[in-house]
Scaffold this motif. Structure first.
Motif, PDB file in Angstrom:
ATOM      1  N   GLU A 179      -1.705 -13.249 -12.284  1.00  0.00           N
ATOM      2  CA  GLU A 179      -2.553 -14.415 -11.998  1.00  0.00           C
ATOM      3  C   GLU A 179      -2.101 -15.041 -10.694  1.00  0.00           C
ATOM      4  O   GLU A 179      -0.901 -15.255 -10.494  1.00  0.00           O
ATOM      5  CB  GLU A 179      -2.471 -15.433 -13.141  1.00  0.00           C
ATOM      6  CG  GLU A 179      -3.028 -14.892 -14.451  1.00  0.00           C
ATOM      7  CD  GLU A 179      -2.784 -15.816 -15.628  1.00  0.00           C
ATOM      8  OE1 GLU A 179      -2.206 -16.919 -15.451  1.00  0.00           O
ATOM      9  OE2 GLU A 179      -3.171 -15.438 -16.744  1.00  0.00           O
ATOM     10  N   ASP A 180      -3.048 -15.310  -9.809  1.00  0.00           N
ATOM     11  CA  ASP A 180      -2.771 -15.942  -8.514  1.00  0.00           C
ATOM     12  C   ASP A 180      -1.674 -15.214  -7.735  1.00  0.00           C
ATOM     13  O   ASP A 180      -0.805 -15.839  -7.138  1.00  0.00           O
ATOM     14  CB  ASP A 180      -2.403 -17.416  -8.699  1.00  0.00           C
ATOM     15  CG  ASP A 180      -3.557 -18.217  -9.278  1.00  0.00           C
ATOM     16  OD1 ASP A 180      -4.712 -17.949  -8.888  1.00  0.00           O
ATOM     17  OD2 ASP A 180      -3.304 -19.092 -10.121  1.00  0.00           O
ATOM     18  N   GLY A 181      -1.698 -13.889  -7.774  1.00  0.00           N
ATOM     19  CA  GLY A 181      -0.762 -13.100  -6.982  1.00  0.00           C
ATOM     20  C   GLY A 181       0.641 -13.002  -7.547  1.00  0.00           C
ATOM     21  O   GLY A 181       1.553 -12.573  -6.849  1.00  0.00           O
ATOM     22  N   PRO A 214      -4.525  -7.669  -8.386  1.00  0.00           N
ATOM     23  CA  PRO A 214      -3.449  -7.427  -9.358  1.00  0.00           C
ATOM     24  C   PRO A 214      -2.718  -6.100  -9.183  1.00  0.00           C
ATOM     25  O   PRO A 214      -1.490  -6.051  -9.278  1.00  0.00           O
ATOM     26  CB  PRO A 214      -4.172  -7.505 -10.708  1.00  0.00           C
ATOM     27  CG  PRO A 214      -5.301  -8.456 -10.451  1.00  0.00           C
ATOM     28  CD  PRO A 214      -5.752  -8.133  -9.049  1.00  0.00           C
ATOM     29  N   ALA A 215      -3.426  -5.011  -8.926  1.00  0.00           N
ATOM     30  CA  ALA A 215      -2.758  -3.711  -8.767  1.00  0.00           C
ATOM     31  C   ALA A 215      -1.819  -3.732  -7.562  1.00  0.00           C
ATOM     32  O   ALA A 215      -0.702  -3.198  -7.628  1.00  0.00           O
ATOM     33  CB  ALA A 215      -3.787  -2.595  -8.619  1.00  0.00           C
ATOM     34  N   THR A 216      -2.228  -4.365  -6.485  1.00  0.00           N
ATOM     35  CA  THR A 216      -1.382  -4.446  -5.295  1.00  0.00           C
ATOM     36  C   THR A 216      -0.144  -5.291  -5.570  1.00  0.00           C
ATOM     37  O   THR A 216       0.949  -4.969  -5.100  1.00  0.00           O
ATOM     38  CB  THR A 216      -2.168  -5.015  -4.103  1.00  0.00           C
ATOM     39  OG1 THR A 216      -3.274  -4.152  -3.842  1.00  0.00           O
ATOM     40  CG2 THR A 216      -1.310  -5.122  -2.861  1.00  0.00           C
ATOM     41  N   GLY A 232       0.754  -1.224   0.000  1.00  0.00           N
ATOM     42  CA  GLY A 232       0.000   0.000   0.000  1.00  0.00           C
ATOM     43  C   GLY A 232       0.795   1.290   0.000  1.00  0.00           C
ATOM     44  O   GLY A 232       0.227   2.361   0.139  1.00  0.00           O
ATOM     45  N   ALA A 233       2.088   1.235  -0.114  1.00  0.00           N
ATOM     46  CA  ALA A 233       2.893   2.462  -0.081  1.00  0.00           C
ATOM     47  C   ALA A 233       2.823   3.153  -1.429  1.00  0.00           C
ATOM     48  O   ALA A 233       2.706   2.510  -2.454  1.00  0.00           O
ATOM     49  CB  ALA A 233       4.345   2.119   0.234  1.00  0.00           C
ATOM     50  N   VAL A 281      -3.072  -4.922 -15.383  1.00  0.00           N
ATOM     51  CA  VAL A 281      -2.825  -3.646 -14.723  1.00  0.00           C
ATOM     52  C   VAL A 281      -2.063  -2.744 -15.684  1.00  0.00           C
ATOM     53  O   VAL A 281      -0.958  -3.085 -16.115  1.00  0.00           O
ATOM     54  CB  VAL A 281      -1.994  -3.848 -13.430  1.00  0.00           C
ATOM     55  CG1 VAL A 281      -1.746  -2.521 -12.733  1.00  0.00           C
ATOM     56  CG2 VAL A 281      -2.684  -4.839 -12.498  1.00  0.00           C
ATOM     57  N   SER A 282      -2.652  -1.601 -16.038  1.00  0.00           N
ATOM     58  CA  SER A 282      -1.998  -0.628 -16.926  1.00  0.00           C
ATOM     59  C   SER A 282      -1.182   0.338 -16.087  1.00  0.00           C
ATOM     60  O   SER A 282      -1.642   0.781 -15.022  1.00  0.00           O
ATOM     61  CB  SER A 282      -3.044   0.132 -17.732  1.00  0.00           C
ATOM     62  OG  SER A 282      -3.778  -0.779 -18.536  1.00  0.00           O
TER      63      SER A 282
END
Length: 177
Positions: free
Chosen positions: A167-169, A88-90, A46-47, A144-145
Motif C-alpha cells: 500500500e502506498d509503495g 506493488p510488483a515493483t 526493474g532488475a 503480489v504472489s
C-alpha cells in the motif's frame, strides 16, 4: 636532397602496420567507453531479482510499536519521495534487490519494518542465505504472489510461496510458507 642523402621510403608493410596500430588503439578506447556506459548489473528498479537473503517462514503482520532502545532502530529516512509510489510488483522487486545488495535500510523502508519487530532482527535474519531467486507469479490489486528459492550457505535450497500486500509503495504484510 641538397645534402645527397636519399629520403627514406616507407614500405607498404610498415604503413599497414601503422594503420593497424591506430585501429587497435581506437578499438580499445571504444571498448573502455562501452563498458563505462553500461548500467550496473544489479540495479534496484526493474532488475531481475537475485537476492542474498533468507526469508522468514512465518506469516507477517504489522509489527507492534517497538519498545526497544534506539540502538536497534535505524534512523528515519530523510528523503521524501517526489514521485508516485511504484506499482506493488515493483515494490516487492525493489525490496529484494535492496536485500540482495546488502542495503537493509532501503529494504526496511520498503516494508521490512512491517515484517519484523526490530531493524536488528530484520537485518540479521539474512545471515545464512547466499542467494534468493524471486519469481512474481501474479498480482491481484495490491497483493503480489511470489515464489522464492533460497540458496543457503550450507548448500541447501528452500522454496517458499506466498504473497505481499503493498500500500502506498510500502509492503504492509506478507505470508511465506
Amino acid at each position: 636532397m641538397a645534402d645527397g642523402n636519399p629520403v627514406p621510403r616507407r614500405s607498404a608493410g610498415s604503413v599497414a602496420l601503422a594503420i593497424l596500430a591506430v585501429v587497435a588503439v581506437l578499438a580499445a578506447v571504444g571498448v573502455v567507453v562501452f563498458l563505462f556506459l553500461q548500467p550496473p548489473k544489479h540495479s534496484i528498479a526493474g532488475a531481475p531479482v537475485g537476492v542474498r537473503a533468507p526469508l522468514p517462514t512465518t506469516t507477517f503482520s504489522p509489527a507492534p510499536p517497538s519498545t526497544s532502545d534506539s540502538s536497534t532502530t535505524p534512523p528515519e529516512s530523510s528523503s521524501t519521495p517526489t514521485t508516485a509510489p511504484a506499482d506493488p510488483a515493483t515494490v516487492v522487486q525493489n525490496f529484494y534487490a535492496a536485500i540482495n545488495g546488502g542495503d537493509y535500510q532501503t529494504a526496511w523502508d520498503l516494508g521490512g519494518r512491517n515484517l519484523s519487530r526490530s531493524y536488528t532482527s530484520f537485518a540479521s535474519g539474512f545471515a545464512n542465505t547466499v542467494h534468493d531467486d524471486l519469481t512474481i507469479t501474479g498480482t491481484n490489486g495490491n497483493v503480489v504472489s511470489v515464489v522464492v528459492v533460497a540458496q543457503e550457505s550450507d548448500g541447501r535450497a528452500h522454496t517458499y510461496t506466498g504473497s505481499y500486500t503493498v500500500e502506498d509503495g510500502v509492503i504492509q504484510r506478507g505470508t511465506l510458507r
